[in-house]
Design a protein around this motif. Sequence first.
Motif: not given
Length: 71
Positions: A28-37
Amino acid sequence: MKLVVVATDEEYRIAKLRYKHHTIIKTGVGALNVYMTLKYIPRWVKIINFGFAGSNKIPIGTEVHIGECEL
């Protein structure tokens, strides 16, 4: 092991054609989505961050290799 990370459905479709023998994860788009994944992925795993980016200087359709990034 190499992990291919993408943000969108379109990037996922293209990555599946290009990286047939790798694991591909859509964050998904966005730094928080990348971090959570990716927060539980071991740090030794090599990650290929595959996706679209905008530029005023690089022609459309050009593939750019950025290099290595370490935290």
